[in-house]
Design a protein around this motif. Sequence first.
Motif, mmCIF file in Angstrom:
data_model
loop_
_atom_site.group_PDB
_atom_site.id
_atom_site.type_symbol
_atom_site.label_atom_id
_atom_site.label_comp_id
_atom_site.label_asym_id
_atom_site.label_seq_id
_atom_site.Cartn_x
_atom_site.Cartn_y
_atom_site.Cartn_z
ATOM 1 N N ILE A 198 105.400 -55.348 65.241
ATOM 2 C CA ILE A 198 106.334 -54.899 64.536
ATOM 3 C C ILE A 198 105.522 -54.406 63.255
ATOM 4 O O ILE A 198 105.850 -53.440 62.531
ATOM 5 C CB ILE A 198 107.648 -55.878 64.300
ATOM 6 N N ASN A 199 104.569 -55.257 63.041
ATOM 7 C CA ASN A 199 103.760 -54.989 61.926
ATOM 8 C C ASN A 199 102.770 -53.747 61.940
ATOM 9 O O ASN A 199 101.996 -54.215 63.045
ATOM 10 C CB ASN A 199 102.916 -56.414 61.210
ATOM 11 N N VAL A 200 102.743 -52.839 61.259
ATOM 12 C CA VAL A 200 101.847 -51.882 61.277
ATOM 13 C C VAL A 200 100.282 -52.064 61.048
ATOM 14 O O VAL A 200 99.310 -51.770 61.849
ATOM 15 C CB VAL A 200 102.092 -50.641 60.363
ATOM 16 N N ASN A 201 100.149 -53.228 60.334
ATOM 17 C CA ASN A 201 98.537 -53.783 60.082
ATOM 18 C C ASN A 201 98.188 -54.247 61.339
ATOM 19 O O ASN A 201 97.045 -54.170 61.826
ATOM 20 C CB ASN A 201 98.810 -54.729 58.989
ATOM 21 N N ASP A 202 99.027 -55.213 62.174
ATOM 22 C CA ASP A 202 98.618 -55.646 63.291
ATOM 23 C C ASP A 202 98.415 -54.843 64.408
ATOM 24 O O ASP A 202 97.456 -54.845 65.293
ATOM 25 C CB ASP A 202 99.773 -56.889 63.838
ATOM 26 N N LEU A 203 99.125 -53.683 64.505
ATOM 27 C CA LEU A 203 99.185 -52.641 65.496
ATOM 28 C C LEU A 203 97.761 -52.126 65.155
ATOM 29 O O LEU A 203 97.051 -51.634 66.065
ATOM 30 C CB LEU A 203 100.232 -51.672 65.324
ATOM 31 N N VAL A 204 97.353 -51.536 63.857
ATOM 32 C CA VAL A 204 96.023 -50.816 63.747
ATOM 33 C C VAL A 204 95.104 -51.928 64.049
ATOM 34 O O VAL A 204 93.766 -51.211 64.524
ATOM 35 C CB VAL A 204 96.142 -50.538 62.176
ATOM 36 N N LYS A 205 95.116 -53.031 63.563
ATOM 37 C CA LYS A 205 93.919 -53.990 64.148
ATOM 38 C C LYS A 205 93.614 -54.097 65.652
ATOM 39 O O LYS A 205 92.597 -54.262 65.995
ATOM 40 C CB LYS A 205 94.319 -55.507 63.590
ATOM 41 N N GLY A 206 94.786 -54.291 66.351
ATOM 42 C CA GLY A 206 94.840 -54.196 67.744
ATOM 43 C C GLY A 206 94.307 -52.899 68.064
ATOM 44 O O GLY A 206 93.458 -52.878 68.893
ATOM 45 N N ASN A 208 91.973 -50.873 66.693
ATOM 46 C CA ASN A 208 90.555 -50.865 66.289
ATOM 47 C C ASN A 208 89.827 -52.011 67.262
ATOM 48 O O ASN A 208 88.763 -51.306 67.767
ATOM 49 C CB ASN A 208 90.436 -51.274 64.725
ATOM 50 N N ASN A 209 90.198 -53.211 67.614
ATOM 51 C CA ASN A 209 89.307 -53.952 68.583
ATOM 52 C C ASN A 209 89.368 -53.337 69.921
ATOM 53 O O ASN A 209 88.450 -53.656 70.508
ATOM 54 C CB ASN A 209 90.351 -55.467 68.534
ATOM 55 N N CYS A 211 89.428 -50.289 70.665
ATOM 56 C CA CYS A 211 88.430 -49.158 71.117
ATOM 57 C C CYS A 211 86.938 -49.652 70.914
ATOM 58 O O CYS A 211 85.821 -49.324 71.494
ATOM 59 C CB CYS A 211 88.640 -48.143 69.856
ATOM 60 N N LEU A 212 86.773 -50.843 69.760
ATOM 61 C CA LEU A 212 85.616 -51.331 69.744
ATOM 62 C C LEU A 212 84.992 -52.183 71.004
ATOM 63 O O LEU A 212 83.885 -52.089 71.280
ATOM 64 C CB LEU A 212 85.321 -51.995 68.472
ATOM 65 N N ASN A 213 85.884 -52.907 71.446
ATOM 66 C CA ASN A 213 85.435 -53.601 72.916
ATOM 67 C C ASN A 213 85.046 -52.376 73.848
ATOM 68 O O ASN A 213 84.083 -52.983 74.714
ATOM 69 C CB ASN A 213 86.586 -54.365 73.292
ATOM 70 N N VAL A 214 85.778 -51.580 74.110
ATOM 71 C CA VAL A 214 85.577 -50.497 75.329
ATOM 72 C C VAL A 214 84.271 -49.855 74.901
ATOM 73 O O VAL A 214 83.333 -49.714 75.640
ATOM 74 C CB VAL A 214 86.790 -49.534 75.302
ATOM 75 N N LEU A 215 83.940 -49.526 73.597
ATOM 76 C CA LEU A 215 82.961 -48.771 73.186
ATOM 77 C C LEU A 215 81.539 -49.948 73.558
ATOM 78 O O LEU A 215 80.514 -49.258 73.810
ATOM 79 C CB LEU A 215 82.749 -48.479 71.853
ATOM 80 N N ASP A 216 81.559 -51.023 73.100
ATOM 81 C CA ASP A 216 80.688 -52.110 73.020
ATOM 82 C C ASP A 216 80.341 -52.277 74.774
ATOM 83 O O ASP A 216 79.120 -52.580 75.002
ATOM 84 C CB ASP A 216 80.852 -53.462 72.412
ATOM 85 N N THR A 217 81.184 -51.899 75.712
ATOM 86 C CA THR A 217 80.897 -52.120 76.923
ATOM 87 C C THR A 217 80.184 -51.020 77.384
ATOM 88 O O THR A 217 79.007 -51.017 78.461
ATOM 89 C CB THR A 217 82.334 -52.478 77.523
ATOM 90 N N HIS A 218 80.601 -49.759 77.118
ATOM 91 C CA HIS A 218 79.871 -48.552 77.685
ATOM 92 C C HIS A 218 78.926 -47.961 76.992
ATOM 93 O O HIS A 218 77.973 -47.470 77.559
ATOM 94 C CB HIS A 218 81.204 -47.795 77.944
ATOM 95 N N THR A 394 86.107 -31.825 63.541
ATOM 96 C CA THR A 394 85.539 -32.878 64.575
ATOM 97 C C THR A 394 84.503 -34.007 63.680
ATOM 98 O O THR A 394 84.044 -34.897 64.253
ATOM 99 C CB THR A 394 84.472 -32.318 65.663
ATOM 100 N N LYS A 395 84.489 -33.761 62.334
ATOM 101 C CA LYS A 395 83.661 -34.815 61.615
ATOM 102 C C LYS A 395 84.464 -36.287 61.392
ATOM 103 O O LYS A 395 85.642 -36.169 61.655
ATOM 104 C CB LYS A 395 83.575 -34.225 60.095
ATOM 105 N N SER A 396 83.745 -37.201 61.317
ATOM 106 C CA SER A 396 84.260 -38.452 61.482
ATOM 107 C C SER A 396 83.924 -39.217 60.096
ATOM 108 O O SER A 396 82.906 -38.957 59.412
ATOM 109 C CB SER A 396 83.623 -39.243 62.619
ATOM 110 N N CYS A 397 84.570 -40.490 59.990
ATOM 111 C CA CYS A 397 84.187 -41.348 58.930
ATOM 112 C C CYS A 397 83.524 -42.465 59.531
ATOM 113 O O CYS A 397 83.788 -42.849 60.695
ATOM 114 C CB CYS A 397 85.683 -41.676 58.533
ATOM 115 N N PRO A 398 82.599 -43.127 58.870
ATOM 116 C CA PRO A 398 81.942 -44.235 59.442
ATOM 117 C C PRO A 398 82.687 -45.461 59.753
ATOM 118 O O PRO A 398 82.347 -46.202 60.558
ATOM 119 C CB PRO A 398 81.002 -44.382 58.508
ATOM 120 N N LEU A 399 83.884 -45.443 59.167
ATOM 121 C CA LEU A 399 84.856 -46.314 59.279
ATOM 122 C C LEU A 399 85.664 -46.280 60.479
ATOM 123 O O LEU A 399 86.235 -47.292 61.007
ATOM 124 C CB LEU A 399 85.835 -46.795 58.011
#
Length: 524
Positions: A198-206, A208-209, A211-218, A394-399
């Motif tokens: 329900i908290n938007v901050n928890d949703l954003v954190k989930g 981010n995690n 995306c990063l976990n899948v990227l770190d694998t592949h 298509t430009k991206s932010c480093p964050l």
Amino acid sequence: MNFPRGTRGGGIGILHKSHLKLENRTFQETFEYALISNSSCTLNFVVVYRPDPSGVNTSPFLSEFEEFFSNVDLLSGRTLVLGDFNIHCDLPSKPEVKQFCTILSSMGYRQLVDVPMHRLLRTLDLLIVKDNETLVSEWDINPTYYSDHLIINCVLDVTRVMISKTFRVSRNFKAIDHQIFATDLAEKINSVLEQGHINVNDLVKGYNNACLNVLDTHAPVKSKPRSVRYKPKWYNDNVIKARRERRRYERRWRKTGLDADYQIYIDAKSTAADVIVREKSNFYKNKFADCTCSYKDIYKTVNEPLNVSGNVLPDSDTSAELANNFCEYFVGKVNKIRCELDMYDPCSSNSTTSHENQSVVSCIENQSVVSCNLFDFQLITEDDLCKIIAKCPTKSCPLDPMPTWLVKQHLETLAPILTAIVNVSLSSGVFPAELSKAVITPVLKKPSLDRNLLSNYRRSQICRLWANLLRKWFLLRSPITSMSMSCRIRTSQPTKFLTVPRLRLPVSRMTFLGLLTTSVPFYF
């Protein structure tokens, strides 16, 4: 280059490695000098130029030079003083030469040059070092007159500066199998949505995690060392071959000293120069031919040979110190603007604001009265979200946890969680804390301004993709589109405001949305 003057000739020009730092450039009454030191201040170069003293009394120069040299003697590390002193050291019997040598010897210095350095066979260009130091291990004279003076070549007994190495952090996106990547990403995203945040901050954190976990694998992050060595893009094999030939013939001439070898070296030097000019010309001709349809690429190509760079920053010993200085300056600017806005009373004639904030107050005073209903924000659908993202550059932010081009490629998989983030944020009236972060780059307002003055810089920031997504959705589907238009009309560069006056909001639940452009120098 040193200070310009109205008369012909004279002055100081310095070409130095980037690890050396120009500390001071000063014009005295009778001469001028520039001080260059390395980062650790263990090696100092003092370049001196004295204008032609013909018909001028030398006493002021000698007294001023003695005071100057007493300050040079206080420098930490080893010091080399060199330049055109315009004093005839080849005539030691002259009174001014005697006094000049006395000043040097009294402070423990000695002068090395003992041969004519001018077309008129005068010793005017000097090398001065301390008696107890072997800073200059050897020196010689280039016999070619490129001007009225000869060139002094000297070898210094110092530790060679090693080429600094940096570590490049990157991901090998080409190695990704996109079918397996999409399957793993969908599994991670579904697990986040099933938790029912329900908290938007928890949703954003989930998100981010996941995306990063899948990227770190592949495509795991890899760090590779890279030597920092400048190499022009036009520097090809032809230039390398011509320079090697020139250097080979130079070594032969210096070894034999024959006139024939000297002439061969001069021809090789001319050939190398012609090759460099030809290759550089061909490179930029081809580059201009490739960017005829884009004015942005044309200007970028023109600025490259002119050494016009936007990455101009103040002088600083460390990057951390420079970042802290800019942080303190921008935070102080924010606090100043906030205090002036808090103290401003439109009904009082005693309210004063600084000149730079007059536009802010004028925008507030002249805002139009708009009356409309705003009970909630319109939620976004997956189709609308996909259309907005497809139109984004298509430009991206480093964050960003995932680059924008990869998000577009797997948008069907990411659309459910991105839609949920936007809708939870709008329905709860909470902007995600993670999305409020941005990468800040100080940009000099004008090239002619002093780059060491922090007030001459403005902020350029790169926001995350989803922060821009929220802003675009609000401007596209907001019921108060007239006020979004007033934001564009009522503009005071570099600050832009979206004014929201006289809205009928539910008393039990009040929401305020502030939208800031990338040029706004403060947050509400």
